[in-house]
Scaffold this active site. Structure first.
Site, short mmCIF file in Angstrom:
data_model
loop_
_atom_site.label_atom_id
_atom_site.label_comp_id
_atom_site.label_asym_id
_atom_site.label_seq_id
_atom_site.Cartn_x
_atom_site.Cartn_y
_atom_site.Cartn_z
N ARG A 255 -3.42 8.63 2.97
CA ARG A 255 -3.39 9.33 4.00
C ARG A 255 -2.73 10.00 4.81
O ARG A 255 -2.56 10.86 5.10
CB ARG A 255 -4.56 8.58 5.32
CG ARG A 255 -6.32 8.20 4.74
CD ARG A 255 -6.44 7.25 5.56
NE ARG A 255 -6.67 5.86 5.63
CZ ARG A 255 -7.12 5.10 6.20
NH1 ARG A 255 -8.21 5.76 7.70
NH2 ARG A 255 -6.94 3.64 6.06
N ASN B 113 -8.75 -9.43 15.06
CA ASN B 113 -7.90 -9.99 13.91
C ASN B 113 -6.54 -8.79 14.09
O ASN B 113 -7.63 -7.75 13.97
CB ASN B 113 -8.32 -10.50 13.02
CG ASN B 113 -6.63 -10.42 11.84
OD1 ASN B 113 -5.87 -10.95 11.79
ND2 ASN B 113 -7.38 -10.41 10.86
N TYR C 195 37.98 28.71 16.38
CA TYR C 195 37.05 27.26 14.99
C TYR C 195 38.69 26.28 15.80
O TYR C 195 39.80 27.03 14.69
CB TYR C 195 36.90 28.07 14.54
CG TYR C 195 37.11 26.77 12.97
CD1 TYR C 195 35.71 25.72 13.06
CD2 TYR C 195 37.63 26.94 11.94
CE1 TYR C 195 35.66 24.76 12.01
CE2 TYR C 195 37.42 25.64 11.19
CZ TYR C 195 37.10 24.98 11.18
OH TYR C 195 36.58 24.10 10.36
N GLY D 239 1.02 -1.27 0.19
CA GLY D 239 -0.15 -0.77 0.01
C GLY D 239 0.82 1.25 -0.02
O GLY D 239 2.27 1.35 0.61
N TYR E 170 41.84 26.85 5.72
CA TYR E 170 40.79 26.40 4.34
C TYR E 170 41.96 28.07 3.39
O TYR E 170 41.23 28.97 3.91
CB TYR E 170 39.39 26.58 4.09
CG TYR E 170 38.30 26.25 2.69
CD1 TYR E 170 39.42 25.33 1.93
CD2 TYR E 170 37.85 26.83 2.54
CE1 TYR E 170 38.59 24.87 1.25
CE2 TYR E 170 37.46 26.46 1.20
CZ TYR E 170 37.58 26.06 0.29
OH TYR E 170 36.87 25.76 -0.55
N THR F 212 -5.45 -8.42 1.27
CA THR F 212 -4.47 -9.15 1.35
C THR F 212 -4.03 -10.23 1.41
O THR F 212 -3.20 -10.90 1.20
CB THR F 212 -4.27 -8.69 3.37
OG1 THR F 212 -5.86 -9.72 3.29
CG2 THR F 212 -4.74 -7.70 4.01
C1 UD1 Z 1 -7.37 -6.36 8.05
C2 UD1 Z 1 -8.03 -8.17 8.16
C3 UD1 Z 1 -8.78 -7.37 9.43
C4 UD1 Z 1 -7.84 -6.90 10.45
C5 UD1 Z 1 -6.75 -5.33 9.73
C6 UD1 Z 1 -5.83 -5.00 11.41
C7 UD1 Z 1 -8.28 -8.63 5.89
C8 UD1 Z 1 -9.13 -8.87 4.76
N1 UD1 Z 1 -8.61 -8.46 7.28
O1 UD1 Z 1 -7.89 -5.52 7.41
O2 UD1 Z 1 -9.44 -8.66 9.63
O3 UD1 Z 1 -8.88 -6.65 11.49
O4 UD1 Z 1 -5.60 -6.25 8.57
O5 UD1 Z 1 -6.07 -4.51 10.82
O6 UD1 Z 1 -6.79 -9.34 5.76
N2 UD1 Z 1 -1.63 -4.76 1.45
C9 UD1 Z 1 -1.37 -4.97 0.94
N3 UD1 Z 1 -2.50 -5.55 -0.79
C10 UD1 Z 1 -3.42 -5.37 -0.42
C11 UD1 Z 1 -4.46 -4.95 0.48
C12 UD1 Z 1 -3.43 -4.82 1.82
O7 UD1 Z 1 0.26 -5.67 0.51
O8 UD1 Z 1 -4.55 -5.39 -1.82
C13 UD1 Z 1 -1.61 -4.54 2.56
C14 UD1 Z 1 -1.66 -3.39 3.73
O9 UD1 Z 1 -0.49 -2.92 3.03
C15 UD1 Z 1 -0.90 -3.28 5.03
C16 UD1 Z 1 -1.87 -4.87 5.37
O10 UD1 Z 1 -2.09 -5.58 4.21
O11 UD1 Z 1 0.26 -3.07 5.17
C17 UD1 Z 1 -3.33 -4.61 5.65
O12 UD1 Z 1 -3.85 -4.06 5.02
P1 UD1 Z 1 -5.15 -3.52 4.81
O13 UD1 Z 1 -5.56 -2.49 4.00
O14 UD1 Z 1 -4.88 -2.37 6.29
O15 UD1 Z 1 -6.64 -4.61 6.06
P2 UD1 Z 1 -7.76 -3.73 6.10
O16 UD1 Z 1 -8.74 -4.33 5.30
O17 UD1 Z 1 -7.62 -3.71 7.42
#
Ligand code: UD1
Ligand code: CA
Length: 473
Positions: free
Chosen positions: A13, A180, A376, A9, A397, A87
């Site tokens: 924000r 989670n 100095y 990501g 210098y 994720t």
């Molecule tokens: C995720 C969990 C949720 C948990 C929450 C905790 C899932 C579906 N849900 O939600 O259960 O409570 O984290 O913070 O996993 N990322 C990628 N590629 C993607 C999507 C995400 O690399 O396509 C990375 C993001 O950069 C981040 C991490 O995965 O570091 C988590 O992604 P984020 O979008 O914050 O997950 P949530 O939807 O908040």
């Protein structure tokens, strides 16, 4: 064992041109904090490979990872997630690394924007997973307000049946407080198989990593939750306000560690110390002190108030007050400041005194020597028991190159002297105040290089009268 870090990501924000995981927390990128949480496991020979899932245009992240991998001697593989499809999709990008593992080899999955995860907690997950002979451990936390998080749904025996995202949850599921954290420990073969069965038939149309838990449960595997009490270690960063909150937490942890180790802090809220700094017991750190980089402070030393030190080794029983030090090595019983600025390659031997408005660079000051005011000193070697008078300047210098000054032991440099380098002041010599020294001064010599003084008697009142009359016309 493999550690996977999700970092694809950009973090819109943060409102930044650089990827979120490169933003700094106590002087280190968020990603480095997460990598370092694996480091202890690596030392225990539990974790030997790391895979990081990143976005396509993240040259800074790539550069950083290559550098970290070289420095630590740990294999780091990068996988690219072109489209952010969730994720689960992100972890799938790392399948080539997962499929190389033994079936039962553990895989950790962490997030690049959750920096304060502790290695003890990771160890606990491994331990619990082994002790209970389970296949996946999910790190969870109880939240008073679980809004937005995935909810942990359990079987009657206390295993996890599935994780339901907030947006997909029923009313009863929304009432569950155990959430989670997004961090997991899972056996390699269970991970690869369950990833291959992920679907995106949910509210967000994403491939949810959380769905692997349900697949594992339905196919005869066992999932447990490992609960942490520490909310900060599972806190993710989405904006710079959250970054500042975790910055404070991380600094507090660092300061506490030093205090427990015998360091006094008058007001820890006003002390800023990088994680790699070493401070020996019986040091006192006064308010508004900033200690950065590869710095070591030895026993009995007092730092501050209002002092910044970086990449320096400060000896025992020093006093460093209201000063700025970078690349300095001091031995014992040295006194620095107030208001000194000591720059790269400054070496101060025992009992040296460097006072107010003194700047040094590439300079060695011998045992017992003093430069107390307004000087100095650059590219200079000062031997033992030398006195540098107020306002002494080494003119190192010439507009093109730097030149060296040597001041031999027991020499005395009078105030307001310019030493035009290259130049040598011999052992025991005296340089008269106000001199401009352009040639070497031999041993035991008095060197004076200034206009001769002439006294004109009564001339002062004569001049005053003359000017008074001129003014009155
Ligand atoms: C995720 C969990 C949720 C948990 C929450 C905790 C899932 C579906 N849900 O939600 O259960 O409570 O984290 O913070 O996993 N990322 C990628 N590629 C993607 C999507 C995400 O690399 O396509 C990375 C993001 O950069 C981040 C991490 O995965 O570091 C988590 O992604 P984020 O979008 O914050 O997950 P949530 O939807 O908040
Ligand atoms: Ca999140």
């Amino acid at each position: 064992m493999l550690g996977i870090i999700l970092a694809a990501g950009m973090g819109t924000r943060m409102k930044s041109s650089q990827p979120k995981v490169m933003h700094q927390l106590v002087s280190h990128p968020l990603l480095e904090w997460v990598l370092n949480s694996f480091e202890n496991l690596i030392e225990d020979k539990h974790c030997d490979k790391i895979a990081v899932v990143i976005g396509e245009n993240m040259p800074k992240v790539e550069e950083f990872l290559k550098h970290w991998s070289l420095e630590k001697g740990i294999e780091v593989q990068m996988f690219y997630q072109k489209e952010r499809l969730g994720t689960g999709h992100a972890v799938k990008m790392a399948l080539p690394a997962i499929e190389r593992l033994e079936d039962n080899e553990p895989v950790y999955i962490l997030c690049g924007d959750v920096p304060l995860i502790k290695s003890e907690t990771l160890q606990k997950m491994l331990h619990e997973n082994r002790r209970k002979d389970t296949d996946i451990a999910v790190l969870t936390v109880e939240k008073k307000d679980p809004t937005g998080y995935g909810r942990i749904i359990k079987t009657r025996e206390g295993y996890i049946k599935k994780i339901v995202e907030h947006k997909d949850a029923t009313k009863e599921e929304l009432a569950i407080k155990e959430i989670n954290s997004g961090m997991y420990l899972v056996k390699a073969s269970w991970l690869s198989q369950s990833l291959n069965h992920l679907k995106n038939d949910n509210q967000q149309g994403e491939y949810y990593l959380t769905d692997i838990v349900e697949w594992i449960d339905q196919n005869g595997g066992k999932a447990i939750s490992v609960v942490t009490e520490d909310h900060y270690e599972v806190s993710g960063i989405n904006n710079r306000y959250q970054l500042s909150i975790l910055e404070k937490v991380a600094r507090e942890r660092i300061n506490k560690k030093h205090m427990m180790n015998g360091v006094t802090m008058i007001d820890p809220d006003q002390v800023y110390i990088d994680p790699e700094v070493l401070i020996e017991p019986d040091c006192i750190i006064e308010p508004m002190s900033i200690i950065k980089g590869q710095t070591i402070i030895k026993r009995g030393t007092v730092i501050g108030p209002m002092t910044q030190i970086e990449n320096s080794t400060i000896g025992e029983n020093n006093i460093v007050e209201r000063s700025h030090l970078s690349g300095v090595q001091s031995k014992n019983n040295v006194k620095i400041g107030p208001f000194a600025r000591l720059r790269e390659n400054t070496i101060l031997e025992d009992d040296v005194k460097i006072g107010d408005f003194v700047e040094t660079k590439k300079t060695k000051v011998g045992k017992g020597s003093k430069a107390q005011h307004l000087s100095y000193l650059g590219d200079t070697t000062i031997e033992e028991d030398v006195n540098i008078g107020a306002g002494t300047i080494t003119c190192n210098y010439n507009g093109f190159s730097k030149n060296k000054t040597l001041i031999e032991k027991e020499a005395f440099i009078g105030s307001n002297t310019s030493l035009v380098a290259p130049v040598r002041i011999g052992k025991g010599s005296i340089v008269g105040a106000g001199s401009v020294i352009v040639r070497d001064v031999p041993e035991d010599t008095l060197a004076i290089a200034r206009g001769k003084q002439s006294n004109k008697e009564n001339r002062a009142s004569e001049l005053k009268n003359k000017y008074k009359n001129q003014k009155e016309g």
